[in-house]
Enzyme design. Structure first.
Site, mmCIF file in Angstrom:
data_model
loop_
_atom_site.group_PDB
_atom_site.id
_atom_site.type_symbol
_atom_site.label_atom_id
_atom_site.label_comp_id
_atom_site.label_asym_id
_atom_site.label_seq_id
_atom_site.Cartn_x
_atom_site.Cartn_y
_atom_site.Cartn_z
ATOM 1 N N GLU A 403 27.131 33.548 66.751
ATOM 2 C CA GLU A 403 26.438 34.721 67.431
ATOM 3 C C GLU A 403 26.166 34.497 68.853
ATOM 4 O O GLU A 403 25.617 33.374 69.041
ATOM 5 C CB GLU A 403 25.117 34.973 66.834
ATOM 6 C CG GLU A 403 25.171 35.445 65.308
ATOM 7 C CD GLU A 403 23.935 35.174 64.466
ATOM 8 O OE1 GLU A 403 23.018 34.772 64.814
ATOM 9 O OE2 GLU A 403 24.081 35.463 63.095
ATOM 10 N N LEU A 432 25.945 39.724 63.194
ATOM 11 C CA LEU A 432 24.643 38.950 62.898
ATOM 12 C C LEU A 432 24.773 38.495 61.361
ATOM 13 O O LEU A 432 24.042 39.638 60.613
ATOM 14 C CB LEU A 432 23.519 39.705 63.316
ATOM 15 C CG LEU A 432 22.371 38.932 63.865
ATOM 16 C CD1 LEU A 432 21.191 39.558 64.537
ATOM 17 C CD2 LEU A 432 21.678 38.151 62.520
ATOM 18 N N GLU A 434 25.115 35.453 58.757
ATOM 19 C CA GLU A 434 25.532 34.018 58.512
ATOM 20 C C GLU A 434 26.467 33.712 57.481
ATOM 21 O O GLU A 434 27.533 32.892 57.457
ATOM 22 C CB GLU A 434 23.960 33.308 58.535
ATOM 23 C CG GLU A 434 23.435 33.162 59.910
ATOM 24 C CD GLU A 434 22.672 34.212 60.195
ATOM 25 O OE1 GLU A 434 22.482 35.020 59.431
ATOM 26 O OE2 GLU A 434 22.291 34.277 61.517
ATOM 27 N N GLN A 456 22.861 29.545 64.793
ATOM 28 C CA GLN A 456 22.014 29.784 66.102
ATOM 29 C C GLN A 456 20.902 28.727 65.798
ATOM 30 O O GLN A 456 20.251 27.972 66.429
ATOM 31 C CB GLN A 456 21.536 31.196 66.438
ATOM 32 C CG GLN A 456 21.519 31.354 67.841
ATOM 33 C CD GLN A 456 21.462 32.921 67.998
ATOM 34 O OE1 GLN A 456 20.718 33.751 67.723
ATOM 35 N NE2 GLN A 456 22.656 33.233 68.828
ATOM 36 N N PHE A 457 20.167 28.816 64.718
ATOM 37 C CA PHE A 457 19.138 27.834 64.386
ATOM 38 C C PHE A 457 19.277 27.265 62.934
ATOM 39 O O PHE A 457 19.706 28.298 62.015
ATOM 40 C CB PHE A 457 17.869 28.489 64.857
ATOM 41 C CG PHE A 457 17.341 28.703 66.143
ATOM 42 C CD1 PHE A 457 16.912 27.607 66.776
ATOM 43 C CD2 PHE A 457 17.766 29.926 66.817
ATOM 44 C CE1 PHE A 457 16.719 28.025 68.446
ATOM 45 C CE2 PHE A 457 17.399 30.184 67.998
ATOM 46 C CZ PHE A 457 16.993 29.252 68.867
ATOM 47 N N PRO A 463 20.763 32.612 55.048
ATOM 48 C CA PRO A 463 21.648 33.608 54.444
ATOM 49 C C PRO A 463 23.157 33.206 53.999
ATOM 50 O O PRO A 463 23.810 34.061 53.327
ATOM 51 C CB PRO A 463 21.719 34.772 55.619
ATOM 52 C CG PRO A 463 20.511 34.352 56.401
ATOM 53 C CD PRO A 463 20.474 33.048 56.201
ATOM 54 N N HIS A 502 12.376 28.262 64.165
ATOM 55 C CA HIS A 502 13.264 27.651 65.020
ATOM 56 C C HIS A 502 13.315 26.071 64.751
ATOM 57 O O HIS A 502 14.059 25.378 65.280
ATOM 58 C CB HIS A 502 13.106 28.062 66.599
ATOM 59 C CG HIS A 502 12.962 29.425 66.647
ATOM 60 N ND1 HIS A 502 12.157 30.362 66.572
ATOM 61 C CD2 HIS A 502 14.279 30.413 66.838
ATOM 62 C CE1 HIS A 502 12.472 31.803 66.698
ATOM 63 N NE2 HIS A 502 13.473 31.637 66.876
#
Ligand SMILES: Cc1ncc(C[n+]2csc(CCOP(=O)(O)OP(=O)(O)O)c2C)c(N)n1
Length: 698
Positions: A403, A432, A434, A456-457, A463, A502
């Protein structure tokens, strides 16, 4: 179609060996008969999922998968497809018996299949999770396009990816993730939905509004929908032919829905009590085998020949079943093999048949375990970027995606300008999803590429859990027929502020999930070396990029050169001492160093650098000198990786210990947002110092 004259059938009869179709349908039916009436009652087969009613469409589809680089991603009811792609009767029957050889050498339930088929259409490894078949199929489709368009491999022209699923599977995340990617990226994939109106007992109007996925998707952009009756030979074949041609001719992705009766229960144990007598009768009247016979006899096949073929296939299946029963049981001493890639006795690598760079003999530029440092110190972000850049430059089969990874260069800027340099085919944004990112990576790896995916994190890998687990276990599950070496980069851990989303570390989840290498560098030199090793590895790697280290002064070091690699499983002693051994990794290395300075003790600090494999030997060597051990990690305490290290030391190094092994970790809560709260619970210099004092003075 009703039984019709030879002339009316002329078009559809051309170009297809209907006799072979009939033979395969009869073979599949004879297998189900034998299993349901004999092998299951005799407990020779423990799991049985009947394909009765589904055979015709699958076999017609198989007859159209004629390209060497076609691949089908399928599910537990797909044995007829495999038979049509060349699976032997004996292998087909031996797998449900759990015998040696075949898809998994007795490791997996016999209905979870695969077919490596080097020179023909492949069946990608199935999984037990409904819906998980979709996104790897998308990865295969994208890899076909990449190999054909970017690598200019004409052998991939016209190849397609096909994915099979039931009407229940269209409710899964995997289906929608795959549909989104296929339609937004115009990929050559055919969704083949076998609609038997039921999941197990739940009807299709619970799975999709109105109960008909084809009707719902007519208004969906960029996908061609085909819809028809999978029990009518002519109609089913025509629709399948058109849909396969549509995808092969690169007109776009397509979905075909064929209605079929499920003539047996969902599995052997299911008595179909939820179906009325009337419905059962209706389904039996819709048996595609009866309709196939009506279609072919007597114009194409005489009545006697049909009867003879019925007898022949039954005999062949019985004989194959005898041979399967006589196969040796799998060797229990080999069960531990293939968690990771293995080395043969002669020292050569034991390479999987399909998946990864190793199967095509890829060679890499030279590497070195000695750094060749530049003058300037750089941060981890720049080190990652330069390593990706060098590997992209020297390995045309490597792709980087996730992403916001493309134009923006990633939310952490690790891929900044890489798309500009290497193009949108090699460094790209994803939807978007995962599950889509990881499942697609797995499919690409099957197709011989090295995908480097960014999550991303860390928390947002949740998911993708199903795809991550299945990626890790595929080598073991298929007894080394398939492997999916991929790299997953993910930032995690606390930063200047924390929060439950995060800042999650939870690296232990990947240590507990089979088949994953896990790297967790504490500085840019190690990050560069470990990432390069990961991108050249024949195993999948989870690569942690600690958020607080991305630009930290502590983690800045000179770039160690384009050849630099760090082998996995080798910890690094970052301080030398003889009173205590501190075992740590990631952002806790700095805090451990500070605590040692504050307490003034003489400590060995061991930065593990990789957690799977981990350097047990280095810890034991150090304990011979210090006899005391502290483990410091940021992950939560209960069942954190410190618990595993501690347990291993109890059994392997008890005699060396003069004090109990202690852990300093996060308590069992998420990372709080309020900075004061975060600092209160995070392992810090004070907590580490206290533990050091306790252990030293024990
Ligand atoms: C993720 C997941 N959830 C639940 C199950 C249990 N389960 C196995 S098959 C099935 C029904 C699937 O129905 P469908 O996709 O229509 O295929 P069919 O069996 O009808 O061919 C369910 C609920 C599973 N295997 N995986």
């Amino acid at each position: 179609m009703k039984a019709s004259s030879k002339d009316e059938n002329a078009t559809v009869l051309e170009g297809l060996d209907w006799q072979n179709v009939a033979r395969l349908v009869l073979t599949s039916r004879a297998m189900d008969d034998l299993e349901e009436n004999k092998l299951v009652p005799e407990k020779k087969v423990l799991y049985q999922f009947s394909a009765r009613g589904h055979e015709l469409g699958q076999i017609l589809l198989g007859s159209l998968l004629t390209h060497q680089h076609d691949a089908a991603s399928a599910y537990y009811r797909s044995r007829p497809l495999l038979l049509s792609l060349g699976l032997s009767n004996e292998d087909a029957l031996a797998a449900p018996m759990g015998k040696s050889g075949g898809y998994s050498n007795g490791r997996d339930i016999g209905v979870v299949c695969n077919l490596p088929n080097k020179n023909g259409a492949k069946v990608l490894p199935m999984a037990g999770d409904v819906g998980s078949q979709y996104t790897p199929s998308i990865g295969w489709a994208q890899a076909i396009e990449y190999r054909r368009k970017v690598l200019k491999e004409s052998a991939y022209n016209n190849a397609i990816s096909v994915v099979l699923g039931g009407d229940g599977s269209v409710a899964t995340n995997g289906f929608w993730s795959a549909l989104t990617i296929a339609t937004t990226q115009n990929l050559p994939v055919l969704f083949y939905i076998e609609d038997n109106s039921y999941g197990i007992s739940v009807k299709s109007d619970y799975q999709t509004p109105g109960g008909n996925i084809a009707n719902n998707l007519y208004s969906f952009k960029n996908i061609r929908i085909f819809n028809g009756d999978g029990t009518e030979p002519e109609e089913a074949y025509e629709l399948l032919r058109q849909s396969v041609d549509y995808v092969r001719d690169r007109k776009g992705p397509a979905l075909i829905r064929l209605t079929v009766p499920r003539l047996n229960g969902h599995s052997y144990q299911d008595n179909q009590s939820y179906k009325s007598e009337e419905l059962l009768k209706e389904e039996r009247a819709n048996d595609p085998l009866k309709k196939l016979k009506n279609f072919l006899v007597p114009n194409e096949i005489s009545d006697e020949d049909w009867t003879a073929m019925e007898e022949e296939t039954k005999t062949a299946v019985k004989e194959a079943s005898k041979a399967a029963l006589n196969r040796p049981e799998p060797d229990p001493s080999e069960t531990g093999k293939y968690e990771f890639a293995e080395i043969n006795e002669d020292g050569s690598p034991d390479i999987q048949q399909i998946g990864g760079l190793a199967t095509e003999g890829h060679t890499f530029p030279e590497s070195s375990e000695s750094p060749d440092p530049e003058k300037k110190r750089i941060n981890i972000v720049e080190g990652i970027r330069r390593t990706l850049q060098y590997e992209l430059k020297t390995n045309p089969k490597l792709l980087v995606f996730g992403e916001d990874v493309g134009l923006k260069g990633g939310v952490h800027a690790a891929t900044l300008d890489l798309q500009k340099e290497f193009g949108i085919e090699r460094v790209f944004d994803t939807s978007l999803s995962e599950e889509g990112i990881i499942g697609r990576a797995v499919g690409m790896a099957y197709a011989g590429l090295m995908p480097v995916a960014e999550i991303q994190f860390r928390k947002y890998a949740d998911p993708a859990t199903e795809q991550l687990h299945n990626c890790g276990t595929v080598r073991w599950r298929t007894a080394n027929r398939y492997a999916a070496p991929i790299v997953v980069r993910m930032p995690g851990g606390f930063a200047k502020v924390g929060d439950p989303w995060h800042s999650l570390c939870n690296e232990v989840e990947f240590l507990h999930s089979v088949g994953w290498q896990v790297a967790f560098p504490s500085n840019v030199e190690d990050a560069v070396g470990l990432l390069r090793t990961a991108m050249r590895s024949n195993n999948p790697t989870m690569f942690f990029e600690h958020r607080n280290l991305l630009d930290a002064k502590y983690a800045r070091r000179p770039y160690p050169g384009d050849q630099f690699v760090v082998p996995f499983g080798k910890g690094k002693k970052i301080r030398e001492g003889d009173e205590i051994t501190i075992v740590t990794w990631g952002a806790m290395t700095e805090r451990s160093e500070m605590a040692v300075e504050e307490t003034g003790v003489s400590a060995d600090i061991l930065d593990l650098r990789t957690l799977m494999p981990w350097d047990k030997q280095a810890i034991i060597e150090s304990l011979k000198k210090t006899n005391r051990c502290l483990i410091v990690h940021e992950d939560t305490q209960t069942s954190g990786f410190g618990a595993e290290i501690s347990a291993v030391l109890m059994s392997d190094a008890f005699h060396l210990l003069d004090a109990p092994v202690e852990r300093v970790t996060m308590p069992n809560i998420p990372v709080p947002y309020n900075i004061g709260l975060m600092e209160a619970v995070m392992p810090d210099v004070e907590k580490i110092s206290d533990a050091i004092e306790r252990i030293i003075h024990y």
